[in-house]
Write an enzyme that holds these catalytic residues in place. Sequence first.
Site, PDB file in Angstrom:
ATOM      1  N   MET A  52       1.538   4.263   8.913  1.00 48.79           N
ATOM      2  CA  MET A  52       2.459   5.163   8.255  1.00 48.79           C
ATOM      3  C   MET A  52       2.267   6.460   9.223  1.00 48.79           C
ATOM      4  SD  MET A  52       2.197   5.005   4.252  1.00 48.79           S
ATOM      5  CE  MET A  52       2.318   3.435   3.589  1.00 48.79           C
TER       6      MET A  52
ATOM      7  N   MET B 224      11.785  -5.181   2.145  1.00 45.63           N
ATOM      8  CA  MET B 224      10.877  -4.054   1.386  1.00 45.63           C
ATOM      9  C   MET B 224      11.642  -4.166  -0.162  1.00 45.63           C
ATOM     10  SD  MET B 224       8.436  -2.989   3.147  1.00 45.63           S
ATOM     11  CE  MET B 224       7.730  -1.708   1.828  1.00 45.63           C
TER      12      MET B 224
ATOM     13  N   SER C 127      -3.139  -5.917   1.223  1.00 43.85           N
ATOM     14  CA  SER C 127      -2.795  -4.499   2.159  1.00 43.85           C
ATOM     15  C   SER C 127      -3.976  -3.877   2.033  1.00 43.85           C
ATOM     16  CB  SER C 127      -1.373  -3.976   1.612  1.00 43.85           C
ATOM     17  OG  SER C 127      -1.545  -2.557   2.157  1.00 43.85           O
TER      18      SER C 127
ATOM     19  N   ASP D 184       7.137  -7.006   0.236  1.00 43.23           N
ATOM     20  CA  ASP D 184       6.287  -6.095   0.092  1.00 43.23           C
ATOM     21  C   ASP D 184       6.694  -4.791  -0.817  1.00 43.23           C
ATOM     22  OD1 ASP D 184       4.229  -4.103   0.585  1.00 43.23           O
ATOM     23  OD2 ASP D 184       4.743  -3.918   2.943  1.00 43.23           O
TER      24      ASP D 184
ATOM     25  N   HIS E 204      -2.719  -7.554   5.620  1.00 43.19           N
ATOM     26  CA  HIS E 204      -1.486  -6.448   5.948  1.00 43.19           C
ATOM     27  C   HIS E 204      -1.915  -5.172   6.188  1.00 43.19           C
ATOM     28  CE1 HIS E 204       2.818  -5.670   5.489  1.00 43.19           C
ATOM     29  NE2 HIS E 204       2.315  -4.690   4.787  1.00 43.19           N
TER      30      HIS E 204
ATOM     31  N   MET F  11       5.369   1.625   9.717  1.00 39.27           N
ATOM     32  CA  MET F  11       6.230   2.481   9.177  1.00 39.27           C
ATOM     33  C   MET F  11       6.179   3.730  10.082  1.00 39.27           C
ATOM     34  SD  MET F  11       5.380   1.667   5.164  1.00 39.27           S
ATOM     35  CE  MET F  11       3.744   0.769   5.757  1.00 39.27           C
TER      36      MET F  11
ATOM     37  N   HIS G  12       2.513  -3.588   9.581  1.00 41.06           N
ATOM     38  CA  HIS G  12       3.735  -3.226   9.211  1.00 41.06           C
ATOM     39  C   HIS G  12       4.146  -1.806   9.510  1.00 41.06           C
ATOM     40  CE1 HIS G  12       6.199  -1.800   5.382  1.00 41.06           C
ATOM     41  NE2 HIS G  12       6.782  -1.601   6.480  1.00 41.06           N
TER      42      HIS G  12
ATOM     43  N   ASP H  83      -0.911  -1.416   6.887  1.00 40.41           N
ATOM     44  CA  ASP H  83       0.466  -0.353   6.503  1.00 40.41           C
ATOM     45  C   ASP H  83      -0.053   0.977   7.567  1.00 40.41           C
ATOM     46  OD1 ASP H  83       2.136  -1.643   4.814  1.00 40.41           O
ATOM     47  OD2 ASP H  83       0.501  -1.558   3.446  1.00 40.41           O
TER      48      ASP H  83
HETATM   49  C1  DX5 Z   1       4.657   0.390   0.938  1.00 38.62           C
HETATM   50  C2  DX5 Z   1       3.474  -0.426   1.866  1.00 38.62           C
HETATM   51  C3  DX5 Z   1       3.128  -1.624   0.868  1.00 38.62           C
HETATM   52  C4  DX5 Z   1       2.251  -0.957  -0.206  1.00 38.62           C
HETATM   53  C5  DX5 Z   1       2.105  -2.108  -1.215  1.00 38.62           C
HETATM   54  O1  DX5 Z   1       4.846   1.495   1.596  1.00 38.62           O
HETATM   55  O2  DX5 Z   1       4.311  -0.853   2.641  1.00 38.62           O
HETATM   56  O3  DX5 Z   1       2.421  -2.517   1.651  1.00 38.62           O
HETATM   57  O4  DX5 Z   1       1.069  -0.884   0.213  1.00 38.62           O
HETATM   58  O5  DX5 Z   1       1.453  -1.755  -2.393  1.00 38.62           O
HETATM   59  P1  DX5 Z   1       1.744  -2.338  -3.703  1.00 38.62           P
HETATM   60  O6  DX5 Z   1       1.383  -3.728  -3.607  1.00 38.62           O
HETATM   61  O7  DX5 Z   1       0.673  -1.547  -4.702  1.00 38.62           O
HETATM   62  O8  DX5 Z   1       3.170  -1.762  -4.195  1.00 38.62           O
HETATM   63 ZN    ZN Z   2       3.534  -2.927   3.858  1.00 39.66          ZN
END
Ligand code: DX5
Ligand code: ZN
Length: 226
Positions: free
Chosen positions: A45, A148, A16, A183, A41, A76, A74, A43
Amino acid sequence: MLTDPFATTRRLLLPSILSADFAKLGAEIDEVLAGGADFLHLDVMDGHFVPNISFGPPIIKSTRKATPAFLDAHLMISDPLRYAEAMAKAGAQNLTFHVETIDDPAAAAGEIRKVVGQGGRVGITLNPATPVESVYPALDHVDLVLVMSVVPGFSGQKFMPEVLPKCEAVKKRLRPDQRLEIDGGINRDTIAQARDAGVDWFVVASAIFDHPDRRAAIAELRSRIA
Ligand code: DX5
Ligand code: ZN
């Protein structure tokens, strides 16, 4: 490095970029992909669905230009249907939405499938506190389920083993062409538990990007899912 991770049933490792240095994103991406990672990946947000803001379409677009690797986004974000098209246009090839944001997950998967276009993929995900049954109505309509294993928002959190029964329950219900992804908190000490619960795709941020030797970190993780 893979451009179509659905073409294989091997277990795959997805860094990620949340834990990458965005000032040198191209070099960061090259390093982990040359170092043995499979694809990426992303992320996204919004500071609303989760208490953190990461990035949106501009960074996806830059990532798209930097690599032919498959891009797994992903989302969020509170309103995935509003932004799905912009994410797909920027170059994301899979769009995973949170079931908590949607009233009718099967219909939402259908809407997102329209915007990802041919070759595009759709995923559904659920938070650790969300019952696994919530994703079942959408199972026929998605390409992957992401479980998750931390409360989303930040990398570097502790793995929650209590979600493993959800992985087992989902895996039993997936077709051979669908994938199970996990994840959050995946590292050398937790990845084998997820493998044993039937996971196909392993997202890793901090255990790769924060490691002083990323190639070694990837090799170590991969050895545990071989
Ligand atoms: C969580 C994200 C993950 C996160 C994983 O909010 O969706 O993808 O970056 O990070 P690690 O591998 O450090 O837990
Ligand atoms: Zn993620």
